[in-house]
Design an enzyme around this catalytic site. Structure first.
Site, PDB file in Angstrom:
ATOM      1  N   GLU A  96       0.828  -1.192   0.000  1.00 26.55           N
ATOM      2  CA  GLU A  96       0.000   0.000   0.000  1.00 26.55           C
ATOM      3  C   GLU A  96       0.871   1.253   0.000  1.00 26.55           C
ATOM      4  O   GLU A  96       1.978   1.251   0.547  1.00 26.55           O
ATOM      5  CB  GLU A  96      -0.912   0.016   1.235  1.00 26.55           C
ATOM      6  CG  GLU A  96      -2.004  -1.036   1.165  1.00 26.55           C
ATOM      7  CD  GLU A  96      -2.842  -1.104   2.439  1.00 26.55           C
ATOM      8  OE1 GLU A  96      -3.999  -1.541   2.346  1.00 26.55           O
ATOM      9  OE2 GLU A  96      -2.329  -0.726   3.523  1.00 26.55           O
ATOM     10  N   CYS A 109       3.466   8.652   0.825  1.00 30.25           N
ATOM     11  CA  CYS A 109       4.030   7.693   1.776  1.00 30.25           C
ATOM     12  C   CYS A 109       4.104   6.347   1.074  1.00 30.25           C
ATOM     13  O   CYS A 109       3.063   5.794   0.684  1.00 30.25           O
ATOM     14  CB  CYS A 109       3.141   7.622   3.024  1.00 30.25           C
ATOM     15  SG  CYS A 109       3.684   6.426   4.259  1.00 30.25           S
ATOM     16  N   CYS A 116       6.541  -6.542   7.128  1.00 32.86           N
ATOM     17  CA  CYS A 116       7.659  -6.008   7.895  1.00 32.86           C
ATOM     18  C   CYS A 116       8.071  -7.013   8.956  1.00 32.86           C
ATOM     19  O   CYS A 116       7.218  -7.665   9.572  1.00 32.86           O
ATOM     20  CB  CYS A 116       7.273  -4.688   8.571  1.00 32.86           C
ATOM     21  SG  CYS A 116       8.649  -3.872   9.424  1.00 32.86           S
ATOM     22  N   CYS A 120       7.112  -4.280  15.581  1.00 30.63           N
ATOM     23  CA  CYS A 120       6.696  -3.257  16.544  1.00 30.63           C
ATOM     24  C   CYS A 120       5.266  -3.562  16.984  1.00 30.63           C
ATOM     25  O   CYS A 120       4.395  -3.813  16.149  1.00 30.63           O
ATOM     26  CB  CYS A 120       6.787  -1.868  15.926  1.00 30.63           C
ATOM     27  SG  CYS A 120       8.482  -1.394  15.484  1.00 30.63           S
ATOM     28  N   CYS A 123       2.033  -1.704  15.462  1.00 28.94           N
ATOM     29  CA  CYS A 123       2.006  -1.457  14.018  1.00 28.94           C
ATOM     30  C   CYS A 123       1.304  -2.598  13.291  1.00 28.94           C
ATOM     31  O   CYS A 123       1.680  -3.762  13.434  1.00 28.94           O
ATOM     32  CB  CYS A 123       3.426  -1.289  13.492  1.00 28.94           C
ATOM     33  SG  CYS A 123       3.512  -1.069  11.700  1.00 28.94           S
ATOM     34  N   GLY A 170       7.071  -1.753   5.849  1.00 26.65           N
ATOM     35  CA  GLY A 170       8.439  -2.229   5.823  1.00 26.65           C
ATOM     36  C   GLY A 170       9.433  -1.287   6.492  1.00 26.65           C
ATOM     37  O   GLY A 170       9.137  -0.132   6.794  1.00 26.65           O
ATOM     38  N   GLU A 171      10.626  -1.813   6.709  1.00 25.31           N
ATOM     39  CA  GLU A 171      11.758  -1.082   7.282  1.00 25.31           C
ATOM     40  C   GLU A 171      12.722  -0.748   6.142  1.00 25.31           C
ATOM     41  O   GLU A 171      13.422  -1.623   5.621  1.00 25.31           O
ATOM     42  CB  GLU A 171      12.453  -1.920   8.349  1.00 25.31           C
ATOM     43  CG  GLU A 171      13.845  -1.468   8.757  1.00 25.31           C
ATOM     44  CD  GLU A 171      13.923  -0.023   9.219  1.00 25.31           C
ATOM     45  OE1 GLU A 171      14.667   0.760   8.594  1.00 25.31           O
ATOM     46  OE2 GLU A 171      13.234   0.316  10.198  1.00 25.31           O
ATOM     47  N   SER A 200      12.599   6.730   6.780  1.00 26.10           N
ATOM     48  CA  SER A 200      12.234   6.452   8.171  1.00 26.10           C
ATOM     49  C   SER A 200      12.785   5.093   8.581  1.00 26.10           C
ATOM     50  O   SER A 200      12.823   4.162   7.783  1.00 26.10           O
ATOM     51  CB  SER A 200      10.714   6.465   8.317  1.00 26.10           C
ATOM     52  OG  SER A 200      10.332   6.126   9.639  1.00 26.10           O
ATOM     53  N   SER A 223      11.595   6.143  14.273  1.00 29.72           N
ATOM     54  CA  SER A 223      10.438   5.740  15.073  1.00 29.72           C
ATOM     55  C   SER A 223      10.946   5.350  16.458  1.00 29.72           C
ATOM     56  O   SER A 223      11.406   4.229  16.668  1.00 29.72           O
ATOM     57  CB  SER A 223       9.720   4.572  14.398  1.00 29.72           C
ATOM     58  OG  SER A 223       9.204   4.961  13.139  1.00 29.72           O
ATOM     59  N   LEU A 224      10.847   6.268  17.401  1.00 29.59           N
ATOM     60  CA  LEU A 224      11.460   6.066  18.714  1.00 29.59           C
ATOM     61  C   LEU A 224      10.473   5.464  19.718  1.00 29.59           C
ATOM     62  O   LEU A 224      10.666   4.357  20.205  1.00 29.59           O
ATOM     63  CB  LEU A 224      12.012   7.397  19.244  1.00 29.59           C
ATOM     64  CG  LEU A 224      13.037   7.278  20.357  1.00 29.59           C
ATOM     65  CD1 LEU A 224      14.336   6.653  19.861  1.00 29.59           C
ATOM     66  CD2 LEU A 224      13.325   8.650  20.976  1.00 29.59           C
ATOM     67  N   HIS A 225       9.447   6.230  20.087  1.00 21.68           N
ATOM     68  CA  HIS A 225       8.306   5.763  20.892  1.00 21.68           C
ATOM     69  C   HIS A 225       8.630   5.476  22.352  1.00 21.68           C
ATOM     70  O   HIS A 225       7.709   5.352  23.163  1.00 21.68           O
ATOM     71  CB  HIS A 225       7.647   4.532  20.263  1.00 21.68           C
ATOM     72  CG  HIS A 225       7.368   4.676  18.817  1.00 21.68           C
ATOM     73  ND1 HIS A 225       6.611   5.726  18.310  1.00 21.68           N
ATOM     74  CD2 HIS A 225       7.767   3.939  17.734  1.00 21.68           C
ATOM     75  CE1 HIS A 225       6.545   5.607  16.982  1.00 21.68           C
ATOM     76  NE2 HIS A 225       7.238   4.545  16.613  1.00 21.68           N
ATOM     77  N   ASN A 299      -2.721   5.308  16.338  1.00 21.66           N
ATOM     78  CA  ASN A 299      -3.787   4.879  15.442  1.00 21.66           C
ATOM     79  C   ASN A 299      -4.143   3.427  15.741  1.00 21.66           C
ATOM     80  O   ASN A 299      -3.262   2.579  15.852  1.00 21.66           O
ATOM     81  CB  ASN A 299      -3.339   5.036  13.984  1.00 21.66           C
ATOM     82  CG  ASN A 299      -3.091   6.493  13.633  1.00 21.66           C
ATOM     83  OD1 ASN A 299      -3.963   7.332  13.766  1.00 21.66           O
ATOM     84  ND2 ASN A 299      -1.865   6.796  13.206  1.00 21.66           N
ATOM     85  N   CYS A 342      -0.556   6.501  10.087  1.00 21.52           N
ATOM     86  CA  CYS A 342       0.708   5.899  10.508  1.00 21.52           C
ATOM     87  C   CYS A 342       0.458   4.624  11.309  1.00 21.52           C
ATOM     88  O   CYS A 342      -0.329   4.614  12.254  1.00 21.52           O
ATOM     89  CB  CYS A 342       1.492   6.890  11.373  1.00 21.52           C
ATOM     90  SG  CYS A 342       2.111   8.312  10.467  1.00 21.52           S
TER      91      CYS A 342
END
Length: 382
Positions: A96, A109, A116, A120, A123, A170-171, A200, A223-225, A299, A342
């Site tokens: 997508e 995006c 992936c 995470c 996600c 994906g990464e 990213s 992407s820290l979080h 989200n 996201c």
């Protein structure tokens, strides 16, 4: 973590470098290469619409090198300002991409992998799992196809600045070589400047090191979080391999090498990472890096039961960061109603993937047979 290359079996036209396309067009007038390349990338036109190239040659190229992607369907939200595209790869996997229109700019995006492997916890893509890496053509065609679709809907080419963010499925830095080749194609041939390209990562340090040594100063988002290893190990398991202290050193080196402000992405999760103490930890991490923080209300995804932080707590969190000298922005969520925000991309879920694989199997087999029979491209008159 070792770098891996794309797993697509057969190249598409957009997988070819300019030199490889030149070899394919050997025997044609020299200017044909310029016409095809300029039509595909600078003009952003489908091969069939590059009318200064003879129809017979366009047909021969298309027979040998069919597109990497087929559009399955689109969904729109935010009064048409956000559009999600579901693409089928030639082997039946789905990815997508999302187009977000603003007053003076457009942001795309795009995905770098089908699925992936980073896992995470919040996600949707990570919950689906990993299928394979994308090729440079599969990445670039998301951009070209999305811009072409937007032009058809609007009756005119997309105007204003175009930003491309590698923040889809994906990464990106686990698929470094095709991603970087796509960055170069977007920059050198499509004409999107480095300041409008963002890669990213969840923190793949070897990829960050390679990115720091690469020639183009693209933007880097992380992407820290969480700003302590205990919590980040839970939210982003890659942290067990590349912990926060090592990540900070790599980010500092990237900033020195590229002189670009780093962005830290922070999903605001109710009662998980949204306390005053969490804000203090984040500020202590971000301030030495002079990083900008994007606060993103969580989200919802089917596999993660937590809720987004309440708006007033997000505002307090942002104020705490500001008081500690860290610039922060609360991100406006786009595309939530169509699972395009996201962390929500999941390629139409597995059911759609299996359905597309079944219906496309016979057609792919026929194309493979025709491609195997093809022997070359006949010269054409000027």
């Amino acid at each position: 973590m070792t770098d891996s290359t794309a797993d697509a079996a057969d190249p598409s036209l957009s997988d070819l470098s300019r030199a490889s396309l030149g070899e394919l067009l050997d025997g044609e007038p020299a200017y044909r290469l310029d016409q095809v390349w300029d039509g595909l990338y600078r003009q952003r036109r489908p091969l069939a619409e590059i009318t200064n190239v003879p129809k017979s040659l366009r047909g021969a190229i298309a027979e040998l090198l069919p597109p990497a992607l087929t559009l399955v369907h689109t969904q729109s939200a935010d009064h048409g300002a956000t559009t999600k595209h579901l693409w089928s790869l030639r082997d039946g996997h789905l990815v997508e991409s999302v187009l977000m229109g603003y007053r003076n700019r457009t942001t795309l995006c795009i995905s770098s992998q089908a699925g992936c492997a980073m896992a995470c916890s919040f996600c949707a893509t990570g919950q689906v799992g990993f299928d394979r890496n994308l090729s440079v053509g599969e990445i670039v065609e998301q951009v070209l196809g999305t811009l072409q679709q937007a032009a058809e809907r609007n009756g005119a080419a997309v105007s204003g600045a175009v930003n491309v963010v590698f923040m889809g499925m994906g990464e990106p830095l686990a698929n470094y070589d095709p991603v970087w080749a796509a960055v170069e194609r977007l920059h050198d041939d499509i004409g999107i400047g480095a300041r409008h390209l963002t890669v990213s990562t969840v923190g793949v340090i070897p990829g960050i090191v390679r990115l720091a040594a690469a020639p183009l100063p693209v933007n880097l988002a992380v992407s820290l979080h969480a700003a302590n290893d205990r919590l980040r190990n839970r939210l982003a398991p890659l942290n067990r391999t590349y912990p926060l202290r090592d990540l900070a050193r790599a980010l500092a080196e990237y900033r020195r090498a590229k002189r670009r402000r780093i962005s830290l992405e922070w999903a605001m999760i109710d009662d998980v990472n949204d306390s005053e103490h969490d804000a203090a930890e984040l500020a202590a991490y971000a301030h030495p890096l002079a990083a900008h923080v994007n606060l993103i209300p969580l989200n919802s995804t089917p596999g993660y039961g937590h809720r987004p932080s309440p708006p007033e707590r997000i505002a307090d969190f942002a104020a705490e960061l500001s008081a500690r000298g860290v610039h922060a922005t609360v991100r406006q969520n786009r595309g939530m109603s169509i699972d395009a925000a996201c962390g929500q991309l999941r390629a139409g879920q597995r059911v759609a993937m299996r359905r597309t694989a079944r219906t496309g199997r016979a057609d792919r087999a026929g194309k493979a047979g025709r491609g195997a029979r093809a022997r070359g491209i006949a010269p054409t008159a000027g």
